[in-house]
Design a protein around this motif. Structure first.
Motif, PDB file in Angstrom:
ATOM      1  N   UNK A   1       0.860  -0.729  -0.164  1.00  0.00           N
ATOM      2  CA  UNK A   1       0.309  -0.014   0.555  1.00  0.00           C
ATOM      3  C   UNK A   1       0.195   0.890   0.037  1.00  0.00           C
ATOM      4  N   UNK A   2       1.898   1.322   0.541  1.00  0.00           N
ATOM      5  CA  UNK A   2       2.760   2.167   1.019  1.00  0.00           C
ATOM      6  C   UNK A   2       3.491   2.860  -0.420  1.00  0.00           C
ATOM      7  N   UNK A   3       3.727   1.599  -0.884  1.00  0.00           N
ATOM      8  CA  UNK A   3       4.507   1.616  -2.392  1.00  0.00           C
ATOM      9  C   UNK A   3       3.009   2.332  -3.576  1.00  0.00           C
ATOM     10  N   UNK A   4       2.415   2.310  -3.622  1.00  0.00           N
ATOM     11  CA  UNK A   4       1.401   2.697  -4.709  1.00  0.00           C
ATOM     12  C   UNK A   4       0.926   3.960  -4.095  1.00  0.00           C
ATOM     13  N   UNK A   5       0.480   4.787  -3.288  1.00  0.00           N
ATOM     14  CA  UNK A   5       0.784   5.669  -2.388  1.00  0.00           C
ATOM     15  C   UNK A   5       1.443   6.773  -2.944  1.00  0.00           C
ATOM     16  N   UNK A   6       3.128   6.106  -3.054  1.00  0.00           N
ATOM     17  CA  UNK A   6       4.288   6.630  -3.066  1.00  0.00           C
ATOM     18  C   UNK A   6       4.446   7.112  -5.149  1.00  0.00           C
ATOM     19  N   UNK A   7       3.361   5.762  -5.336  1.00  0.00           N
ATOM     20  CA  UNK A   7       4.042   5.888  -6.855  1.00  0.00           C
ATOM     21  C   UNK A   7       3.181   6.334  -7.390  1.00  0.00           C
TER      22      UNK A   7
END
Length: 202
Positions: free
Chosen positions: A90-96
């Motif tokens: 989820x964090x990776x998706x938010x940053x992307x």
């Protein structure tokens, strides 16, 4: 935060009951550096950002489109997400979606860094406005963790709060506010998270 235009299928994917839906999301980057998302190609500047079809998993967990910037920051994202007990996907998706892993990203509204924190949010979590990317990610993860706790683990509502503010979610009866930007933002993050999971959780 990211501004959005368009609606259609993306709005349907932004509901808590369809948190794992994958939708077509188109992306355009404007001359001022701001980003627009839409569920259809509004003009030639929009390119397919997240295809709706599922992506087959790969044995080495390599994800299509991994950038050099992501390769630099991802180890810190994984470490900090683990430390704070937040889903690293989820964090990776938010940053992307927020910044495409650009350490110095700055939006027209004043959000900054990989997790595009507004200055007031950054101060609330004890970091300076121009803090380094690792501090930005750490504060952003702690903020996301608090939003997830507030919404009892509901990722869609936590993301809506991240984008539009907790007050907006509260005013709309603990539902995703009917704002184009927020509907598209939630859909884009959840879709990106699903793509990452399909390819193998980091």
């Amino acid at each position: 935060m990211i501004a959005g235009v368009g609606l259609c299928a993306a709005a349907a994917a932004a509901t808590p009951d369809s948190a794992n839906a994958v939708v077509n999301i188109y992306r355009a980057e404007l001359a001022d550096g701001s980003v627009r998302f839409a569920s259809q190609r509004l003009d030639p500047g929009y390119v397919l950002y997240l295809p709706g079809e599922r992506v087959a998993a790969t044995s080495d967990r390599t994800r299509a489109g991994t950038s050099a910037a992501q390769a630099v920051l991802e180890p810190d994202v994984l470490r900090l997400a683990h430390r704070h007990g937040v889903d690293s996907v989820l964090v990776l998706a938010v940053i992307e979606v927020e910044s495409r892993f650009r350490a110095q990203a700055l939006s027209p509204k004043g959000a900054f860094g990989p997790m595009q924190l507004m200055p007031d949010t950054a101060r609330r979590y004890g970091i300076a406005e121009r803090a380094g990317p690792v501090q930005n990610i750490d504060a952003g993860i702690r903020y996301l963790k608090d939003l997830l706790a507030r919404h009892e683990g509901n990722e869609a509502l936590a993301l809506a709060s991240y984008n539009a503010g907790s007050g907006a979610v509260l005013r709309h009866g603990q539902r995703i506010p009917p704002y184009r930007e927020t509907l598209l933002y939630v859909a884009a993050v959840l879709a990106r998270a699903q793509v990452i999971r399909n390819l193998g959780q980091p």
